[in-house]
Write a protein that holds these residues in place. Sequence first.
Motif, PDB file in Angstrom:
ATOM      1  N   ALA A   1       0.845  -1.195   0.000  1.00 45.45           N
ATOM      2  CA  ALA A   1       0.000   0.000   0.000  1.00 45.45           C
ATOM      3  C   ALA A   1       0.881   1.246   0.000  1.00 45.45           C
ATOM      4  N   ILE A   2       0.464   2.258  -0.780  1.00 45.20           N
ATOM      5  CA  ILE A   2       1.208   3.521  -0.858  1.00 45.20           C
ATOM      6  C   ILE A   2       0.222   4.681  -0.844  1.00 45.20           C
ATOM      7  N   GLN A   3       0.490   5.644   0.041  1.00 44.43           N
ATOM      8  CA  GLN A   3      -0.271   6.895   0.077  1.00 44.43           C
ATOM      9  C   GLN A   3       0.735   8.016  -0.200  1.00 44.43           C
ATOM     10  N   LEU A   4       0.428   8.890  -1.145  1.00 40.87           N
ATOM     11  CA  LEU A   4       1.441   9.813  -1.650  1.00 40.87           C
ATOM     12  C   LEU A   4       1.565  11.123  -0.885  1.00 40.87           C
TER      13      LEU A   4
ATOM     14  N   PRO B   1      -5.639   9.101  -2.591  1.00 34.84           N
ATOM     15  CA  PRO B   1      -6.019   7.688  -2.479  1.00 34.84           C
ATOM     16  C   PRO B   1      -4.856   6.812  -2.037  1.00 34.84           C
ATOM     17  N   ILE B   2      -5.195   5.658  -1.504  1.00 36.07           N
ATOM     18  CA  ILE B   2      -4.184   4.661  -1.154  1.00 36.07           C
ATOM     19  C   ILE B   2      -4.047   3.718  -2.348  1.00 36.07           C
ATOM     20  N   PHE B   3      -2.873   3.730  -2.952  1.00 40.07           N
ATOM     21  CA  PHE B   3      -2.619   2.903  -4.136  1.00 40.07           C
ATOM     22  C   PHE B   3      -2.213   1.501  -3.704  1.00 40.07           C
ATOM     23  N   LEU B   4      -2.658   0.512  -4.504  1.00 37.91           N
ATOM     24  CA  LEU B   4      -2.508  -0.897  -4.143  1.00 37.91           C
ATOM     25  C   LEU B   4      -1.980  -1.709  -5.322  1.00 37.91           C
ATOM     26  N   PRO B   5      -1.348  -2.862  -5.057  1.00 42.33           N
ATOM     27  CA  PRO B   5      -0.887  -3.720  -6.164  1.00 42.33           C
ATOM     28  C   PRO B   5      -2.030  -4.194  -7.058  1.00 42.33           C
ATOM     29  N   SER B   6      -3.249  -4.202  -6.522  1.00 36.09           N
ATOM     30  CA  SER B   6      -4.405  -4.651  -7.301  1.00 36.09           C
ATOM     31  C   SER B   6      -4.960  -3.562  -8.211  1.00 36.09           C
ATOM     32  N   ASP B   7      -4.448  -2.343  -8.109  1.00 36.96           N
ATOM     33  CA  ASP B   7      -4.904  -1.250  -8.971  1.00 36.96           C
ATOM     34  C   ASP B   7      -4.402  -1.456 -10.399  1.00 36.96           C
ATOM     35  N   ALA B   8      -4.840  -0.559 -11.289  1.00 37.69           N
ATOM     36  CA  ALA B   8      -4.351  -0.586 -12.666  1.00 37.69           C
ATOM     37  C   ALA B   8      -2.829  -0.501 -12.676  1.00 37.69           C
ATOM     38  N   LYS B   9      -2.210  -1.139 -13.662  1.00 38.14           N
ATOM     39  CA  LYS B   9      -0.751  -1.281 -13.722  1.00 38.14           C
ATOM     40  C   LYS B   9      -0.033   0.052 -13.564  1.00 38.14           C
ATOM     41  N   TYR B  10      -0.457   1.080 -14.313  1.00 36.88           N
ATOM     42  CA  TYR B  10       0.285   2.341 -14.295  1.00 36.88           C
ATOM     43  C   TYR B  10      -0.035   3.189 -13.072  1.00 36.88           C
ATOM     44  N   ASP B  11      -1.211   2.999 -12.482  1.00 36.36           N
ATOM     45  CA  ASP B  11      -1.492   3.653 -11.193  1.00 36.36           C
ATOM     46  C   ASP B  11      -0.473   3.198 -10.144  1.00 36.36           C
ATOM     47  N   TRP B  12      -0.328   1.876 -10.036  1.00 36.75           N
ATOM     48  CA  TRP B  12       0.565   1.294  -9.030  1.00 36.75           C
ATOM     49  C   TRP B  12       2.029   1.630  -9.346  1.00 36.75           C
TER      50      TRP B  12
ATOM     51  N   LEU C   1       3.253   4.275 -11.015  1.00 38.74           N
ATOM     52  CA  LEU C   1       3.560   5.682 -10.735  1.00 38.74           C
ATOM     53  C   LEU C   1       3.656   5.930  -9.231  1.00 38.74           C
ATOM     54  N   ALA C   2       2.800   5.273  -8.455  1.00 35.10           N
ATOM     55  CA  ALA C   2       2.886   5.426  -6.993  1.00 35.10           C
ATOM     56  C   ALA C   2       4.255   4.952  -6.496  1.00 35.10           C
ATOM     57  N   LYS C   3       4.740   3.823  -7.025  1.00 34.25           N
ATOM     58  CA  LYS C   3       6.056   3.327  -6.611  1.00 34.25           C
ATOM     59  C   LYS C   3       7.171   4.263  -7.074  1.00 34.25           C
ATOM     60  N   ILE C   4       7.036   4.836  -8.259  1.00 34.83           N
ATOM     61  CA  ILE C   4       8.044   5.788  -8.753  1.00 34.83           C
ATOM     62  C   ILE C   4       8.117   7.000  -7.840  1.00 34.83           C
ATOM     63  N   TRP C   5       6.963   7.468  -7.351  1.00 37.03           N
ATOM     64  CA  TRP C   5       6.969   8.603  -6.416  1.00 37.03           C
ATOM     65  C   TRP C   5       7.711   8.248  -5.120  1.00 37.03           C
ATOM     66  N   VAL C   6       7.507   7.032  -4.650  1.00 37.04           N
ATOM     67  CA  VAL C   6       8.230   6.602  -3.446  1.00 37.04           C
ATOM     68  C   VAL C   6       9.729   6.563  -3.724  1.00 37.04           C
ATOM     69  N   ARG C   7      10.123   6.024  -4.882  1.00 44.17           N
ATOM     70  CA  ARG C   7      11.542   5.954  -5.214  1.00 44.17           C
ATOM     71  C   ARG C   7      12.147   7.355  -5.327  1.00 44.17           C
ATOM     72  N   SER C   8      11.403   8.301  -5.890  1.00 39.87           N
ATOM     73  CA  SER C   8      11.903   9.674  -5.995  1.00 39.87           C
ATOM     74  C   SER C   8      12.079  10.289  -4.611  1.00 39.87           C
TER      75      SER C   8
ATOM     76  N   ILE D   1       1.021   5.664 -19.558  1.00 37.59           N
ATOM     77  CA  ILE D   1       2.480   5.621 -19.659  1.00 37.59           C
ATOM     78  C   ILE D   1       3.024   6.962 -20.126  1.00 37.59           C
ATOM     79  N   GLU D   2       2.270   7.659 -20.995  1.00 33.68           N
ATOM     80  CA  GLU D   2       2.713   8.981 -21.455  1.00 33.68           C
ATOM     81  C   GLU D   2       2.796   9.959 -20.290  1.00 33.68           C
ATOM     82  N   GLN D   3       1.837   9.878 -19.394  1.00 27.66           N
ATOM     83  CA  GLN D   3       1.847  10.753 -18.218  1.00 27.66           C
ATOM     84  C   GLN D   3       3.054  10.450 -17.328  1.00 27.66           C
ATOM     85  N   ILE D   4       3.371   9.170 -17.176  1.00 27.19           N
ATOM     86  CA  ILE D   4       4.529   8.800 -16.349  1.00 27.19           C
ATOM     87  C   ILE D   4       5.816   9.350 -16.961  1.00 27.19           C
ATOM     88  N   VAL D   5       5.990   9.164 -18.273  1.00 28.70           N
ATOM     89  CA  VAL D   5       7.204   9.636 -18.940  1.00 28.70           C
ATOM     90  C   VAL D   5       7.318  11.150 -18.851  1.00 28.70           C
TER      91      VAL D   5
END
Length: 642
Positions: free
Chosen positions: A325-328, A337-348, A350-357, A553-557
């Motif tokens: 679970a990730i809350q940004l 929102p609290i993002f979850l592994p069960s969410d859409a692929k790019y939702d989850w 991007l949430a992990k990328i924010w944590v890494r940043s 994916i365009e939004q992530i890039v």
Amino acid sequence: MPSYTVTVATGSQWFAGTDDYIYLSLLGSAGCSEKHLLDKPFYNDFERGAVDSYDVTVDEELGEIQLVKIEKRKYWLHDDWYLKYITLKTPHGDYIEFPCYRWITGDGEVVLRDGRAKLARDDQIHILKQHRRKELETRQKQYRWMEWSPGFPLSIDAKCHKDLPRDIQFDSEKGVDFVLNYSKAMENLFINRFMHMFQSSWNDFADFEKIFVKISNTISERVMNHWQEDLMFGYQFLNGCNPVLIRRCTELPEKFPVTTEMVECSLERQLSLEQEVQQGNIFIVDFELLDGIDANKTDPCTLQFLAAPICLLYKNLANKIVPIAIQLSQIPGDENPIFLPSDAKYDWLLAKIWVRSSDFHVHQTITHLLRTHLVSEVFGIAMYRQLPAVHPIFKLLVAHVRYTIAINTKAREQLICECGLFDKARGMESKEDIPYYFYRDDGLLVWEAIRMFTAEVVGIYYESDQVVEEDPELQDFVNDVYLYGMRGRKSSGFPKSVKSREQLSEYLTVVIFTASAQHAAVNFGQYDWCSWIPNAPPTMRAPPPTAKGVVTIEQIVDTLPDRGRSCWHLGAVWALSQFQENELFLGMYPEEHFIEKPVKEAIARFRKNLEAIVSVIAERNKKKQLPYYYLSPDRIPNSVAI
């Protein structure tokens, strides 16, 4: 007439030699010699790396030699000279060593004592007491505290590298010029053509390979291939370049309202989330430190954004750590929102990328800069201000602050914009519970080796706790660290004084471990873990998402760093991950400040223990797809110097 043989060793670093006139005087218990010019006819004295011998005849018996005075006077142009040591053979055939290991500049002079380490209480002779006092008075004028930035530990009072005392400057400024090192990195990485392409986005994730593939290694390539996987994401909290944030979650915070229903598809033990917490299987990383911090504004053409996420992690049945679970941001709500592994692929994703940043920012500013560079600088300044060269603790620590003040001054000059130390109760101690935490395992091995070594040295010079408590120079050193370096904050975890041999050994272990092992653990993996830009974005160009189901994916890039900033980031992590030329690794003491046999034997045992740790780590790594080698003692520099 009595005759002495004087052996003079000049340093081997660049420009260590001199053509200036060198004079020597001997001060003994029964008298003082005349000033003698050290010069051989038809011979070039004091060349770089030279060891020269001279016969010095005196008019009368001098008694026990207490001090050697060296004076340098201009021959043609002023010529700095690095004196390693002087050895004296007396008329009676005794040899006396006088370590120096410092620069003599201008029409300068240096007065040396023999190499035996002495506490203040050991000096009963007036001339030795006076020498001790004068040395500290001079150093305290040279090494002054200054506030670099509000809230940070105090630093050295120097605006730039050339303002530093000569003894702590780099031998060659070229090697530590960050702009030059960046340029070298750009050439080595073949990324010059992208470095000025700011505001130009990459096309997709694969496009990042254009700046990555030119220089690759086992770990960075594996990161590139697996960075989107939850296992790789979780692993980095244990063994990446910021392995100090993760802690066991003992209670779910109210600000992070995760429920069993949200994460039940990630839980493997048929337990509720609360039960998993009670069993110790839930971990948390909270980036609350970043809450309310303004993003960098170095580029007026690019908006940059920061987040302060909270990440919940789970130890699965394979004992691997994965995110669930990730809350940004810190305040829960409909737009957070609290993002979850069960969410859409790019939702989850991007949430992990924010944590890494966010992890990248905390790593650079807190874990790396504050807790290794700036804290080690505090130790160095306090040491030079309060411990004379004859003090055993000075002799022990001087190798571990080598170039630290210089590298920090260079960083403040060129790199850094104006804009409780070791937490041991994170619940991460158990090897059985968390078997793949190599930073912890190797760190404890190195910590214990350093602790055993410092305990031996302390035991040689301090026969009781009382001697520790009554050593005024030692207590001034500890108080300087606390009062000036740590700004008198109890929360720093540092004491105002040390009162026992055990406490002193622990204190010295912290100093040496911070400067060597801790810095190695968080510095030299930066290219491995941060060279694949999507895995460690140094900046984000769009705000965190406020809803699910809309990320593409365009939004992530377009959120990730542009081409120009990606190149500068890659150059930085490459340059920071390189060892210095002629690096000195843990246990290496080429400058022989100690001359006593018991300490030399302790150093030899220390090296042997470190060699055993190297073997243990190498054997373990043979079986690992992702080897962890940052805390192998043969890869741990003695000091913070990059």
